[in-house]
Motif scaffolding. Sequence first.
Motif, PDB file in Angstrom:
ATOM      1  N   SER A  77       0.828  -1.198   0.000  1.00 25.84           N
ATOM      2  CA  SER A  77       0.000   0.000   0.000  1.00 25.84           C
ATOM      3  C   SER A  77       0.869   1.257   0.000  1.00 25.84           C
ATOM      4  CB  SER A  77      -0.901   0.020   1.245  1.00 25.84           C
ATOM      5  OG  SER A  77      -0.111   0.224   2.407  1.00 25.84           O
ATOM      6  N   LEU A  78       0.253   2.371  -0.249  1.00 25.61           N
ATOM      7  CA  LEU A  78       0.966   3.643  -0.177  1.00 25.61           C
ATOM      8  C   LEU A  78       1.530   3.853   1.232  1.00 25.61           C
ATOM      9  CD1 LEU A  78       1.884   6.284  -1.410  1.00 25.61           C
ATOM     10  CD2 LEU A  78      -0.358   7.244  -0.859  1.00 25.61           C
ATOM     11  N   GLU A  79       0.748   3.495   2.246  1.00 25.40           N
ATOM     12  CA  GLU A  79       1.212   3.629   3.631  1.00 25.40           C
ATOM     13  C   GLU A  79       2.426   2.740   3.885  1.00 25.40           C
ATOM     14  OE1 GLU A  79      -2.082   3.118   2.814  1.00 25.40           O
ATOM     15  OE2 GLU A  79      -2.637   5.202   3.122  1.00 25.40           O
ATOM     16  N   ASP A  80       2.424   1.516   3.312  1.00 24.91           N
ATOM     17  CA  ASP A  80       3.585   0.623   3.441  1.00 24.91           C
ATOM     18  C   ASP A  80       4.827   1.268   2.826  1.00 24.91           C
ATOM     19  OD1 ASP A  80       1.991  -1.359   4.600  1.00 24.91           O
ATOM     20  OD2 ASP A  80       1.768  -2.486   2.734  1.00 24.91           O
ATOM     21  N   VAL A 114      -1.738  10.485  -5.814  1.00 26.38           N
ATOM     22  CA  VAL A 114      -2.530  11.680  -5.527  1.00 26.38           C
ATOM     23  C   VAL A 114      -3.012  11.617  -4.082  1.00 26.38           C
ATOM     24  CG1 VAL A 114      -4.586  13.007  -6.167  1.00 26.38           C
ATOM     25  CG2 VAL A 114      -3.265  11.847  -7.947  1.00 26.38           C
ATOM     26  N   LYS A 115      -2.813  12.690  -3.356  1.00 26.39           N
ATOM     27  CA  LYS A 115      -3.283  12.736  -1.972  1.00 26.39           C
ATOM     28  C   LYS A 115      -4.793  12.490  -1.950  1.00 26.39           C
ATOM     29  CE  LYS A 115       0.224  15.870  -0.210  1.00 26.39           C
ATOM     30  NZ  LYS A 115       0.503  17.171   0.415  1.00 26.39           N
ATOM     31  N   PRO A 116      -5.262  11.704  -0.961  1.00 21.61           N
ATOM     32  CA  PRO A 116      -6.685  11.345  -0.915  1.00 21.61           C
ATOM     33  C   PRO A 116      -7.648  12.525  -1.047  1.00 21.61           C
ATOM     34  CG  PRO A 116      -5.491  10.043   0.671  1.00 21.61           C
ATOM     35  CD  PRO A 116      -4.503  11.052   0.105  1.00 21.61           C
ATOM     36  N   LYS A 117      -7.334  13.648  -0.429  1.00 17.97           N
ATOM     37  CA  LYS A 117      -8.274  14.772  -0.488  1.00 17.97           C
ATOM     38  C   LYS A 117      -8.392  15.372  -1.889  1.00 17.97           C
ATOM     39  CE  LYS A 117      -5.303  18.579   1.092  1.00 17.97           C
ATOM     40  NZ  LYS A 117      -5.161  19.604   2.122  1.00 17.97           N
ATOM     41  N   TYR A 118      -7.446  15.080  -2.781  1.00 24.16           N
ATOM     42  CA  TYR A 118      -7.501  15.595  -4.152  1.00 24.16           C
ATOM     43  C   TYR A 118      -7.963  14.553  -5.163  1.00 24.16           C
ATOM     44  CZ  TYR A 118      -4.773  19.371  -2.118  1.00 24.16           C
ATOM     45  OH  TYR A 118      -4.344  20.403  -1.318  1.00 24.16           O
ATOM     46  N   GLN A 119      -8.115  13.302  -4.743  1.00 20.03           N
ATOM     47  CA  GLN A 119      -8.458  12.237  -5.686  1.00 20.03           C
ATOM     48  C   GLN A 119      -9.777  12.491  -6.401  1.00 20.03           C
ATOM     49  OE1 GLN A 119      -8.186   8.474  -3.624  1.00 20.03           O
ATOM     50  NE2 GLN A 119      -5.963   8.628  -3.448  1.00 20.03           N
ATOM     51  N   ILE A 120     -10.799  12.903  -5.689  1.00 21.96           N
ATOM     52  CA  ILE A 120     -12.099  13.127  -6.329  1.00 21.96           C
ATOM     53  C   ILE A 120     -12.010  14.238  -7.374  1.00 21.96           C
ATOM     54  CG2 ILE A 120     -12.968  14.709  -4.541  1.00 21.96           C
ATOM     55  CD1 ILE A 120     -15.005  12.108  -6.563  1.00 21.96           C
TER      56      ILE A 120
END
Length: 135
Positions: A77-80, A114-120
């Motif tokens: 994952s990205l976190e990994d 892409v940072k989660p808050k910008y994905q949409i």
Amino acid sequence: MNKQLEKLNSLSESYKPKVEFLCNECCWYGCKDRKECYKSVSKQNLGIDCMDHVCKAPFSKEGYRFSRVMENPAFISLEDILNIYVPMGYSNFKIEGRDLGSALLLEFILYYMVKPKYQIHVREAMYLDAMLDLF
């Protein structure tokens, strides 16, 4: 070896830049035909006429599902990447799927880059662009 952290941590610093991780591998974790599959795909990419490899893995008839891949024990994952692999000195990560279609590629790019808050916002811009053939 994606999750064999003890072995990965024991590699010398000179080897770490040479290691590349496949983050979203589509192969079933217990696959015994991986070599034959990759061999077939490699030949086809080189323009060599050969038989398609027929995958016998569970769920293979469903096709590639990122949601299923995320449940794979080898999934990175990205976190990994940020919390485990980069601090260990690794920096080469590969995203599989260049031939899976534009919509899936977009999801991989969104997830990993892409940072989660910008994905949409990126997703909407891509879907609303009439120049793209996503489906």
